[in-house]
Design an enzyme around this catalytic site. Sequence first.
Site, PDB file in Angstrom:
ATOM      1  N   HIS A  53     -91.007 -61.747  62.980  1.00 37.10           N
ATOM      2  CA  HIS A  53     -89.576 -61.822  63.279  1.00 37.10           C
ATOM      3  C   HIS A  53     -89.453 -61.153  64.649  1.00 37.10           C
ATOM      4  O   HIS A  53     -90.147 -60.169  64.935  1.00 37.10           O
ATOM      5  CB  HIS A  53     -88.744 -60.989  62.315  1.00 37.10           C
ATOM      6  CG  HIS A  53     -88.855 -61.364  60.868  1.00 37.10           C
ATOM      7  ND1 HIS A  53     -89.837 -60.885  60.059  1.00 37.10           N
ATOM      8  CD2 HIS A  53     -88.055 -62.132  60.095  1.00 37.10           C
ATOM      9  CE1 HIS A  53     -89.653 -61.357  58.828  1.00 37.10           C
ATOM     10  NE2 HIS A  53     -88.583 -62.110  58.827  1.00 37.10           N
ATOM     11  N   ASP A 101     -89.571 -57.474  64.557  1.00 39.55           N
ATOM     12  CA  ASP A 101     -90.832 -56.816  64.187  1.00 39.55           C
ATOM     13  C   ASP A 101     -91.614 -56.483  65.440  1.00 39.55           C
ATOM     14  O   ASP A 101     -92.327 -55.481  65.500  1.00 39.55           O
ATOM     15  CB  ASP A 101     -91.739 -57.726  63.340  1.00 39.55           C
ATOM     16  CG  ASP A 101     -91.051 -58.266  62.111  1.00 39.55           C
ATOM     17  OD1 ASP A 101     -90.216 -57.553  61.542  1.00 39.55           O
ATOM     18  OD2 ASP A 101     -91.375 -59.410  61.730  1.00 39.55           O
TER      19      ASP A 101
HETATM   20  C1  XUL Z   1     -88.266 -62.669  52.548  1.00 34.88           C
HETATM   21  C2  XUL Z   1     -89.271 -63.455  53.253  1.00 34.88           C
HETATM   22  C3  XUL Z   1     -89.249 -63.379  54.729  1.00 34.88           C
HETATM   23  C4  XUL Z   1     -89.595 -64.647  55.417  1.00 34.88           C
HETATM   24  C5  XUL Z   1     -89.418 -64.612  56.909  1.00 34.88           C
HETATM   25  O1  XUL Z   1     -88.313 -62.782  51.183  1.00 34.88           O
HETATM   26  O2  XUL Z   1     -90.088 -64.105  52.639  1.00 34.88           O
HETATM   27  O3  XUL Z   1     -90.066 -62.348  55.142  1.00 34.88           O
HETATM   28  O4  XUL Z   1     -90.902 -65.029  55.138  1.00 34.88           O
HETATM   29  O5  XUL Z   1     -88.140 -64.263  57.275  1.00 34.88           O
END
Ligand code: XUL
Length: 440
Positions: A100, A103
């Site tokens: 993300h 992150d």
């Molecule tokens: C949350 C989840 C996230 C996604 C990316 O449950 O799986 O981490 O993979 O936003």
Amino acid sequence: MAEYFENIPKIPFEGPKSDNLLAFKYYNPDEIVNGKTMREQLKFALSWWHTMGGDGTDMFGVGTADKTWGESDSEKRAIAKVDAAFEIMDKLSIDYYCYHDRDLSPEYGSLAQTNEKLDKVVAYCKEKQEQTGKKLLWGTAKCFDHPRYMHGAGTSPSADVFAYSAAQIKKAIETTVELGGNGYVFWGGREGYETLLNTNMSLELDNMARLMRMTVDYARSIGFTGDFYIEPKPKEPTKHQYDFDTATVIGFLRKYGLDNDFKMNIEANHATLAQHTFQHELRVARDNGFFGSIDANQGDVLLGWDTDQFPTNAYDATLCMYEVLKAGGFTNGGLNFDAKARRGSFTKEDIFLSYIAGMDTFAMGLKAADKLISDGRIDKFVEDRYSSWTTGIGADIISGKATLNDLEKYALEKGEVTDSLSSGRQEMLESILNQVLFNI
Ligand code: XUL
Ligand code: CO
């Protein structure tokens, strides 16, 4: 440059008889399985949020693992994380990573400042990619943690919040393109509702589609040729997440004409939260042409939330890889370990032990799925089970030749159906699966 895991060597493949805990027993990157090397078939990815950031904090206690990477300053820490992540990937022979935006680099005072700091980290990731050959599998925007997103991002009742998330996503797409990623994920963090008493569901869903359409148009205009993924999840954090499961998401994509640009990123633990098996979600995606990528993890049957455990269930991994092979393998997607070591598994060594466990499980799953397909008994059974559709009345129904009148005439003439009923043989099929998996 500092070495963060001095006591961990590059993890070798030693085969199933090895008792070296820091060795792969099944994951042999260069071994050919089903026509490709294991590294090409499995396309493992490291998740930046769990591995580089997740310190075990939960609502009952503070973190147990040190994920500061020796730096108290956030800009320096972001760079240290990059070095540590590339060291982990190198030592584990993992070729891809996923992140993300936040992150990589956290939020600073303003969006402009946040973007400027993010650019520096992205530039450093690019440099490391060029040095090592590691790649970005997919990027995404964290449009759910900041308080501004308390009511959602693309589905917020506030147009200002929608605009802010659009700006954030624009930047996240740009970083994905800059790093050569072939995927961009929408996980609907808080895109859902707590109560319909305060929710205009119809407007919220239209808006979500508007945001996705804008994102696709912009991304294509700056040269993104990869896949967009939606990652279905039925609940948590909101009571009802709009992207409930694969079937729901496919309906949404088709309604809004987004089906040519999007595929699915299926997460095992999200499937089970939706009361489906992991294999079911993959099958729905595959059958409808939406198979894309996978978030590899597992939940706990006794717990009703997303525990994001490292996958160690060999049955599930086998049935997953069976679907992947039947779908023709990954193209832009891969297996991202959206998984974290348990809060009590807090040492640096646990990072490696948990990835080894997950990678070996999927390597085992790949090999078993390949054996299951070449064994052929299960596929043949299914083919025979539906053989009445290849000739006679079955073929006439499929070709569209038979009408309801024809079928009535046929049924009246034929009488009660007894001769074409045969056993489903579930137990026999499960025992074939056991035999293939545990040929001991
Ligand atoms: C949350 C989840 C996230 C996604 C990316 O449950 O799986 O981490 O993979 O936003
Ligand atoms: Co996920």
